[in-house]
Design a protein around this motif. Structure first.
Motif, PDB file in Angstrom:
ATOM      1  N   LEU A 620       0.812  -1.213   0.000  1.00  0.00           N
ATOM      2  CA  LEU A 620       0.000   0.000   0.000  1.00  0.00           C
ATOM      3  C   LEU A 620       0.846   1.263   0.000  1.00  0.00           C
ATOM      4  O   LEU A 620       0.488   2.264  -0.622  1.00  0.00           O
ATOM      5  N   LYS A 621       1.966   1.237   0.713  1.00  0.00           N
ATOM      6  CA  LYS A 621       2.831   2.416   0.806  1.00  0.00           C
ATOM      7  C   LYS A 621       4.279   1.948   0.923  1.00  0.00           C
ATOM      8  O   LYS A 621       4.554   0.868   1.444  1.00  0.00           O
ATOM      9  N   GLY A 622       5.202   2.785   0.490  1.00  0.00           N
ATOM     10  CA  GLY A 622       6.617   2.503   0.688  1.00  0.00           C
ATOM     11  C   GLY A 622       7.134   1.385  -0.192  1.00  0.00           C
ATOM     12  O   GLY A 622       6.731   1.243  -1.354  1.00  0.00           O
ATOM     13  N   ARG A 623       7.999   0.577   0.374  1.00  0.00           N
ATOM     14  CA  ARG A 623       8.671  -0.465  -0.400  1.00  0.00           C
ATOM     15  C   ARG A 623       8.724  -1.781   0.369  1.00  0.00           C
ATOM     16  O   ARG A 623       8.449  -1.849   1.556  1.00  0.00           O
ATOM     17  N   VAL A 638       8.410  -3.701   7.793  1.00  0.00           N
ATOM     18  CA  VAL A 638       7.203  -3.469   7.005  1.00  0.00           C
ATOM     19  C   VAL A 638       6.026  -3.823   7.903  1.00  0.00           C
ATOM     20  O   VAL A 638       6.025  -4.876   8.560  1.00  0.00           O
ATOM     21  N   ILE A 639       5.031  -2.941   7.984  1.00  0.00           N
ATOM     22  CA  ILE A 639       3.897  -3.164   8.883  1.00  0.00           C
ATOM     23  C   ILE A 639       2.626  -3.377   8.065  1.00  0.00           C
ATOM     24  O   ILE A 639       2.560  -3.028   6.882  1.00  0.00           O
ATOM     25  N   VAL A 654       5.109   5.592   7.099  1.00  0.00           N
ATOM     26  CA  VAL A 654       6.431   5.356   6.508  1.00  0.00           C
ATOM     27  C   VAL A 654       7.405   6.412   7.027  1.00  0.00           C
ATOM     28  O   VAL A 654       7.139   7.610   6.964  1.00  0.00           O
ATOM     29  N   GLY A 655       8.512   5.955   7.568  1.00  0.00           N
ATOM     30  CA  GLY A 655       9.503   6.851   8.159  1.00  0.00           C
ATOM     31  C   GLY A 655       9.424   6.878   9.669  1.00  0.00           C
ATOM     32  O   GLY A 655      10.371   7.349  10.334  1.00  0.00           O
ATOM     33  N   ARG A 656       8.323   6.425  10.241  1.00  0.00           N
ATOM     34  CA  ARG A 656       8.220   6.336  11.701  1.00  0.00           C
ATOM     35  C   ARG A 656       9.057   5.171  12.188  1.00  0.00           C
ATOM     36  O   ARG A 656       9.482   4.300  11.415  1.00  0.00           O
ATOM     37  N   ALA A 657       9.290   5.108  13.514  1.00  0.00           N
ATOM     38  CA  ALA A 657      10.176   4.073  14.050  1.00  0.00           C
ATOM     39  C   ALA A 657       9.635   3.517  15.363  1.00  0.00           C
ATOM     40  O   ALA A 657       8.885   4.178  16.089  1.00  0.00           O
ATOM     41  N   GLY A 672       7.557   0.344   4.743  1.00  0.00           N
ATOM     42  CA  GLY A 672       6.449  -0.049   3.882  1.00  0.00           C
ATOM     43  C   GLY A 672       5.220  -0.441   4.681  1.00  0.00           C
ATOM     44  O   GLY A 672       5.313  -0.822   5.858  1.00  0.00           O
ATOM     45  N   VAL A 673       4.073  -0.306   4.033  1.00  0.00           N
ATOM     46  CA  VAL A 673       2.797  -0.729   4.618  1.00  0.00           C
ATOM     47  C   VAL A 673       2.132  -1.687   3.636  1.00  0.00           C
ATOM     48  O   VAL A 673       1.994  -1.358   2.440  1.00  0.00           O
ATOM     49  N   VAL A 674       1.723  -2.858   4.124  1.00  0.00           N
ATOM     50  CA  VAL A 674       1.073  -3.855   3.264  1.00  0.00           C
ATOM     51  C   VAL A 674      -0.348  -4.093   3.743  1.00  0.00           C
ATOM     52  O   VAL A 674      -0.740  -3.716   4.857  1.00  0.00           O
ATOM     53  N   GLY A 675      -1.129  -4.753   2.905  1.00  0.00           N
ATOM     54  CA  GLY A 675      -2.507  -5.078   3.252  1.00  0.00           C
ATOM     55  C   GLY A 675      -2.587  -6.077   4.396  1.00  0.00           C
ATOM     56  O   GLY A 675      -1.645  -6.822   4.673  1.00  0.00           O
ATOM     57  N   ASP A 676      -3.728  -6.074   5.061  1.00  0.00           N
ATOM     58  CA  ASP A 676      -3.932  -6.990   6.183  1.00  0.00           C
ATOM     59  C   ASP A 676      -4.092  -8.424   5.694  1.00  0.00           C
ATOM     60  O   ASP A 676      -4.766  -8.689   4.687  1.00  0.00           O
ATOM     61  N   VAL A 677      -3.500  -9.362   6.433  1.00  0.00           N
ATOM     62  CA  VAL A 677      -3.640 -10.796   6.173  1.00  0.00           C
ATOM     63  C   VAL A 677      -4.178 -11.441   7.442  1.00  0.00           C
ATOM     64  O   VAL A 677      -3.712 -11.133   8.541  1.00  0.00           O
TER      65      VAL A 677
END
Length: 878
Positions: A620-623, A638-639, A654-657, A672-677
């Motif tokens: 969804l966002k980032g890489r 990646v969250i 993205v960029g938070r820690a 990066g942000v990915v879809g929920d599984v």
């Protein structure tokens, strides 16, 4: 002995009766009577010889046994005279009893099976707890376990083992054995002694072997010892290579010992060999088991452990903040969902048996109506009503026993079908390995009890009907074979009851089917089609902090597997979806520090580059991760979308820690942000989750995922060959298509759904047969009436309406009763349903319409026969 003694007594009695009659006749002959007249007079004076014999036998005792034998002999003769009736009744009962025995056999092999350990009732699990609620049990850390053991007094001994275990790589041997990965477990020295088991050969582990560097001993399972090493007793004391290192075989466990806990049965055990990670109080990774002292209850042990945990919180306010402890029975652990399903299925087959009993009771009523004259004559000749009723009850019990005997082959067939179709050997019940579903003494006993109960249940109706019947009425009918009246209403009432029972079953099956349909419509968050999975063990020193056991593992996958024809992409992950994951607490940078006992947390996993693309998880966002994310670069994660929405709802994630553990932990930046599984199952809510690159953290067991252009099974062999070339000492295991894993995640719901549907279908068929049978009998009894109506001008449609109204009146009453019963009974299924209420009106309406239609069809067949009645033939009908 008793038989021969009774036979001699009978012979003596016959001889005594004959001598007495001969003496009486001889005295009369001496007084001048003719011999023949003397004999007749002597017999008249003596009275009934058989009655005297009966009185004499009563003096001997055992009258009830003789009467029972007489009833059984007469009952068998009567059943043999009407073989069509007997066959139908036995088949009906066999289906009902067989269904009950089959489900009980599954219960016997699972729920009722005792744990394979001595005095298993004294075995318990010790847990850490955080917060309150039903799901707050947590595995333990090694330091807390050591303190639990030191400060508790309720246990004879305590031990720990890995909560997850892992695959251990066995190197190739000189006897042509290829490298193999088997499931193993790290255990403490007291593990086997707590369970109360001793090795078949050799010994188990010593306390000093728990220390790192002294932990290169191994105990083998009997199955592995026989399969891979040919059952060689000389193997004891020799070394075998595990993960490329030498381990000394110190023991072999007995054949009956299995350890199956959150996994399939383990094949080997090694000493725990505590590593650096294990020494942290927050590093919960062990299952703690204990054996209660004699006289100590689970409740007492639980109370003590709560006190011990409270002291530890005071002693370690930072590391153990918010911690509690509890104790649960080992034998009852994680059996709740299976118990709910099996209880629901037992109720279902109980309903099937009741419907079968109602059908047989109606058959017996119809048969009893044809025997009314026989019963009346017997009672008129002096037989008490209860004697006739007892005879009928004996015949019913004989039918039930014959039905039970016929049910056993059906049970054996059903057991085999269930075992293989549902793959019950992969059920993974805690400590209960289901190797087969056997028919043992307990199942035989259950079958006998069910037979007797069923026989009494359906036999009481005709027996009580005989007791309530009048003697003179059948005799006044001049030879007609039956009398009607209240019996017709009784038969119809029985039909209404079986319709109600069938409706309850159909509602339950409908709810389960609707629940499964909604579950399968849930988006898993990935694309499982054409994805091949397999497991590889890649051991490392520290689980969470790295370095990875094989630094080039991800590169090797990409260079050797992705180049194969038909391979779209390849990657690996620490935890495959639907097979669970780990959890980690952390601090969120830029936000107020959380209390050490209440750190925010999320699911934790490790992945290679291209994992999300390979699994069809949308970025969804980032890489994604790249091969440049190494130990020498900044830590990244990646969250998933839920984690981003929870901790940074109005900010760019993205960029938070975050920092693992406390504020001094490793700093990890979100890239990066990915879809929920739905990692824990389609029926489980999405949880927060984050991933680290394998190249920075590593994990001891990785699930390799391969996306292919076609059916995954066709690519298993070339993928395994390519991996063997680059990693010859790292064999793979558990080769499965991802679609099979997704399908398997619904197994706990599919099993009861399919069985309940099958039993509901059987109930529907039995109910339809019962409705048709009663309607057909009614038409037969009313043939003369129908003929008169038609002779007086009634049309065929009038006769059709007459028969259907008479049948459907009771069917509709049964449906109303069934709807009422369903509203209450189906609530028991609430724990097995997903996305549907137990009182779903759509399901209730659908099954009501279905059952009404089936009942109408079942009634229509005999109604059609009534329409074709010839009035002239009917008027002469008896």
């Amino acid at each position: 002995m008793n038989f021969w003694r009774r036979k001699k007594r009978e012979a003596d009695l016959d001889e005594e009766m004959r001598s007495h009659l001969e003496m009486a006749a001889h005295e009369r002959a001496e007084r001048g009577e003719m011999n023949e007249e003397a004999e007749h007079a002597a017999r008249r004076e003596f009275g009934s010889v058989e009655l005297v014999k009966e009185v004499t036998r009563d003096v001997w005792g055992g009258k009830w046994l003789r009467d029972l034998a007489d009833d059984v002999r007469f009952g068998l003769r009567m059943l043999g005279k009407n073989r069509a009736f007997t066959s139908i009744a036995v088949l009906t009962l066999a289906l009902g009893i067989g269904a009950n025995t089959t489900i009980f056999s599954v219960m016997n092999a699972t729920l009722l099976r005792e744990l394979p350990f001595p005095n298993a009732d004294g075995l318990v699990l010790v847990w850490e707890t955080f917060g309150k609620g039903p799901n707050n049990l947590n595995i333990v850390s090694a330091p807390n376990f050591w303190d639990f053991k030191r400060h508790s007094h309720s246990f004879e001994d305590m031990a720990i083992c890995d909560s997850a275990g892992r695959g251990y790589n066995l190197s190739a041997t000189g006897n042509n054995q290829e490298p193999e990965q088997v499931s193993g477990l790290r255990v403490s020295a007291g593990f086997f002694s707590v369970l109360g088991v001793k090795p078949l050969f050799g010994r188990t582990f010593l306390p000093e072997e728990e220390l790192p560097g002294k932990d290169h001993e191994v105990v083998l399972s009997h199955r592995l010892w026989e399969r891979r090493y040919g059952g060689d007793p000389q193997l004891l004391g020799r070394t075998i290579k595990i993960d490329g290192e030498d381990f000394t075989v110190v023991g072999v466990m007995p054949r009956e010992f299995h350890w199956q806990f959150w996994s399939k049965s383990r094949q080997l055990w090694v000493p725990v060999g505590y590593n650096k990670t294990d020494y942290g109080r927050g590093e919960n990774s062990f299952i703690a088991i204990a054996r209660l002292k004699a006289g100590v209850t689970v409740t007492q042990a639980r109370t003590e452990m709560e006190t011990v945990a409270g002291r530890l919180v005071q002693q370690y306010p930072t590391e153990d903040a918010g911690m509690g402890a509890t104790v649960t029975s080992l034998s009852e652990f994680e059996m709740g969902s299976l118990k709910t399903a099996m209880m629901a299925l037992m109720a279902a087959v109980g309903f099937v048996l009741l419907i079968a009993c109602v059908n047989v009771a109606n058959l017996l009523l119809a048969r009893g109506a044809a025997r009314q004259k026989e019963f009346a004559i017997r009672r008129a000749l002096g037989a008490p009503g209860f004697r006739v009723a007892r005879q009928l009850l004996t015949e019913s019990l004989l039918l039930a026993v014959l039905g039970g005997a016929a049910a056993l082959p059906l049970t054996a067939w059903g057991n085999g079908l269930l075992f293989h179709f549902f793959q019950l050997d992969n059920l993974n019940l805690p400590l209960r390995e289901v190797e087969s579903i056997a028919i043992d003494g307990r199942v035989f006993g259950f079958t006998l009890v069910v037979c007797l109960l069923a026989g009494v249940l359906f036999g009481l109706v005709p027996a009580l009907n005989v007791l309530q019947g009048k003697v003179n009425d059948p005799l006044k009918e001049g030879g007609r074979g039956s009398t009607e009246g209240g019996r017709s209403r009784l038969r119809n009432a029985l039909v209404a009851s079986e319709v109600a029972l069938a409706l309850v079953l159909l509602c339950g099956a409908g709810l389960m089917i609707e629940s499964m349909a909604r579950l399968l419509s849930v988006d898993p968050g990935l694309n499982p089609k054409n994805v091949l999975t397999m497991q590889m063990s890649v051991p490392q020193e520290e689980i969470y902090n790295g370095p990875p056991g094989l630094p080039r593992f991800c590169q090797n996958l990409e260079s050797h597997v992705s180049t194969l024809p038909g391979i779209v992409s390849v990657s690996a992950v620490a935890h495959l979806p639907f097979e669970g994951d780990a959890g980690r607490g952390f601090q969120i940078e830029g936000q107020p520090p959380a209390d050490p006992g209440h750190l925010p947390g999320a699911g934790y996993s490790v992945a290679c580059p291209n994992y999300f693309r390979t699994m069809g998880i949308p970025l969804l966002k980032g890489r994604e991760f790249t091969h440049q994310d190494t130990l020498g670069s900044a830590g990244v994660i990646v969250i998933n979308e839920t984690m981003a929405r929870t901790f940074w709802p109005k900010e760019e994630p993205v960029g938070r820690a975050i920092r693992l553990g406390d504020s001094n932990g490793s700093r990890l930046t979100v890239v990066g942000v990915v879809g929920d599984v739905r990692y824990r199952g389609l029926d489980e809510p999405v949880r927060r989750q984050f991933f680290r690159p394998y190249t920075q953290a590593g994990w001891p067991v990785m699930g390799i995922v391969v996306r292919t252009i076609g059916a995954p099974a066709a690519f298993a062999a070339p993928v395994k060959k390519a991996l063997a070339e680059v990693l010859p000492d790292r064999p793979v295991s558990q080769v499965e298509a991802m679609e099979e894993i997704v399908r398997g995640s619904t197994g706990s719901r599919r099993f009861p759904m399919l069985l309940l549907s099958a039993f509901a279908l059987l109930a529907l068929v039995l109910a339809a047969v019962g409705i048709a049978g009663v309607a057909n009998y009614s038409v037969t009894q009313r043939t003369q009436e129908i003929g008169i109506r038609m002779a007086l001008g009634a049309r065929s449609n009038d006769v059709l309406s007459l028969v259907l109204r008479g049948s459907m009146h009771w069917v509709l009453l049964g449906i109303l009763l069934g709807i009422t019963g369903s509203i209450g009974v189906t609530r028991l299924l609430s724990g097995l349903l997903y996305g549907v209420r137990p009182t779903d009106p759509a399901v209730l309406g659908t099954v009501s319409v279905l059952l009404t239609g089936v009942a109408l069809l079942a009634s229509y067949i005999p109604a059609r026969r009534a329409m074709r009645v010839d009035p002239m033939v009917a008027l002469r009908y008896e």
